[in-house]
Motif scaffolding. Structure first.
Motif, PDB file in Angstrom:
ATOM      1  N   GLN A 134     -39.722 -37.341   4.728  1.00 52.51           N
ATOM      2  CA  GLN A 134     -38.782 -37.289   3.602  1.00 52.51           C
ATOM      3  C   GLN A 134     -39.220 -36.295   2.525  1.00 52.51           C
ATOM      4  O   GLN A 134     -38.415 -35.880   1.701  1.00 52.51           O
ATOM      5  N   ASP A 135     -40.489 -35.903   2.523  1.00 54.15           N
ATOM      6  CA  ASP A 135     -41.008 -34.951   1.542  1.00 54.15           C
ATOM      7  C   ASP A 135     -40.882 -33.501   1.998  1.00 54.15           C
ATOM      8  O   ASP A 135     -41.295 -32.591   1.282  1.00 54.15           O
ATOM      9  N   THR A 160     -49.958 -32.709  -7.400  1.00 49.60           N
ATOM     10  CA  THR A 160     -50.809 -31.562  -7.694  1.00 49.60           C
ATOM     11  C   THR A 160     -51.187 -30.919  -6.366  1.00 49.60           C
ATOM     12  O   THR A 160     -51.316 -31.606  -5.349  1.00 49.60           O
ATOM     13  N   ALA A 161     -51.331 -29.616  -6.411  1.00 50.01           N
ATOM     14  CA  ALA A 161     -51.692 -28.877  -5.211  1.00 50.01           C
ATOM     15  C   ALA A 161     -52.909 -28.029  -5.519  1.00 50.01           C
ATOM     16  O   ALA A 161     -52.978 -27.394  -6.572  1.00 50.01           O
ATOM     17  N   LEU A 171     -52.641 -38.192   0.004  1.00 48.48           N
ATOM     18  CA  LEU A 171     -52.270 -36.919   0.603  1.00 48.48           C
ATOM     19  C   LEU A 171     -50.776 -36.883   0.911  1.00 48.48           C
ATOM     20  O   LEU A 171     -50.250 -37.797   1.549  1.00 48.48           O
ATOM     21  N   VAL A 172     -50.097 -35.839   0.456  1.00 49.41           N
ATOM     22  CA  VAL A 172     -48.677 -35.617   0.741  1.00 49.41           C
ATOM     23  C   VAL A 172     -48.542 -34.625   1.886  1.00 49.41           C
ATOM     24  O   VAL A 172     -47.766 -34.830   2.811  1.00 49.41           O
ATOM     25  N   ALA A 173     -49.322 -33.535   1.820  1.00 53.15           N
ATOM     26  CA  ALA A 173     -49.237 -32.498   2.846  1.00 53.15           C
ATOM     27  C   ALA A 173     -50.432 -31.571   2.765  1.00 53.15           C
ATOM     28  O   ALA A 173     -51.083 -31.460   1.723  1.00 53.15           O
ATOM     29  N   ASP A 192     -55.172 -21.898   2.188  1.00 54.82           N
ATOM     30  CA  ASP A 192     -55.062 -23.301   2.570  1.00 54.82           C
ATOM     31  C   ASP A 192     -54.891 -24.151   1.315  1.00 54.82           C
ATOM     32  O   ASP A 192     -55.584 -23.927   0.316  1.00 54.82           O
ATOM     33  N   TYR A 193     -53.985 -25.125   1.388  1.00 48.65           N
ATOM     34  CA  TYR A 193     -53.671 -25.979   0.243  1.00 48.65           C
ATOM     35  C   TYR A 193     -53.586 -27.423   0.685  1.00 48.65           C
ATOM     36  O   TYR A 193     -53.253 -27.721   1.836  1.00 48.65           O
ATOM     37  N   SER A 194     -53.848 -28.321  -0.258  1.00 48.94           N
ATOM     38  CA  SER A 194     -53.566 -29.736  -0.043  1.00 48.94           C
ATOM     39  C   SER A 194     -52.761 -30.217  -1.247  1.00 48.94           C
ATOM     40  O   SER A 194     -53.011 -29.802  -2.382  1.00 48.94           O
ATOM     41  N   ILE A 195     -51.770 -31.046  -0.980  1.00 42.66           N
ATOM     42  CA  ILE A 195     -50.919 -31.608  -2.025  1.00 42.66           C
ATOM     43  C   ILE A 195     -51.159 -33.112  -2.055  1.00 42.66           C
ATOM     44  O   ILE A 195     -51.133 -33.771  -1.008  1.00 42.66           O
TER      45      ILE A 195
END
Length: 161
Positions: A137-138, A95-96, A114-116, A104-107
């Motif tokens: 890798q993501d 989810t983002a 946290l992914v990114a 600004d976003y967080s995934i």
């Protein structure tokens, strides 16, 4: 891992260059002539890695994702959110969430990890985002997300103006 996602200045179709933090080209994104957004992602040598296609008909903005020619899932904007925006990346369980100005976003993954994070740089001639990716890798999947949100905002601006 950091990537810089920068739209090209003189481009009729959506076209972006993506750079590593040391300034080398990491990916190239090229738009295709189509009714809705259709963007292909290439490595620096010109090999196609993925594609992001905006769906023609959907209740909320939806983008189908392809990797190596196979559909791997979709990114969908959530319909109701009081503050900011929210997207789901179904195939990955991500989810983002974006802030109220959608810069600004967080995934996060399905476990809340946290992914990114992504942030839009404001003092640039063209749309420029900095992607801070936890696991290299993501990178391709995070890039697909950024392409989809940028295309969705572009479509929304065309429809409103």
């Amino acid at each position: 891992m950091k990537l810089i996602f920068r739209q090209k200045i003189f481009s009729i179709l959506d076209s972006y260059d993506v750079y590593s933090e040391n300034g080398n080209t990491a990916f190239k994104v090229k738009g295709q002539l189509a009714v809705k957004h259709k963007l292909k992602i290439y490595d620096p040598q010109g090999n196609e890695l993925g594609q992001v296609n905006e769906k023609m008909i959907s209740i909320t903005p939806t983008f189908d994702l392809y990797e190596n020619g196979k559909k791997i899932g979709s990114i969908k904007k959530k319909l109701f959110k009081l503050i900011g925006t929210s997207y789901s990346i179904d195939s990955l369980g991500w989810t983002a969430k974006g802030n109220f100005v959608e810069w600004d976003y967080s995934i996060h993954d399905s476990n809340g990890n946290l992914v990114a994070t992504l942030g839009k740089q404001l003092l640039n001639v063209t749309d420029t985002y900095v992607l801070d990716i936890v696991n290299p890798q993501d990178a391709l999947h995070v890039l697909m997300f950024v392409i989809a949100i940028d295309a969705e905002k572009c479509s929304r601006n065309k429809n409103n103006g």
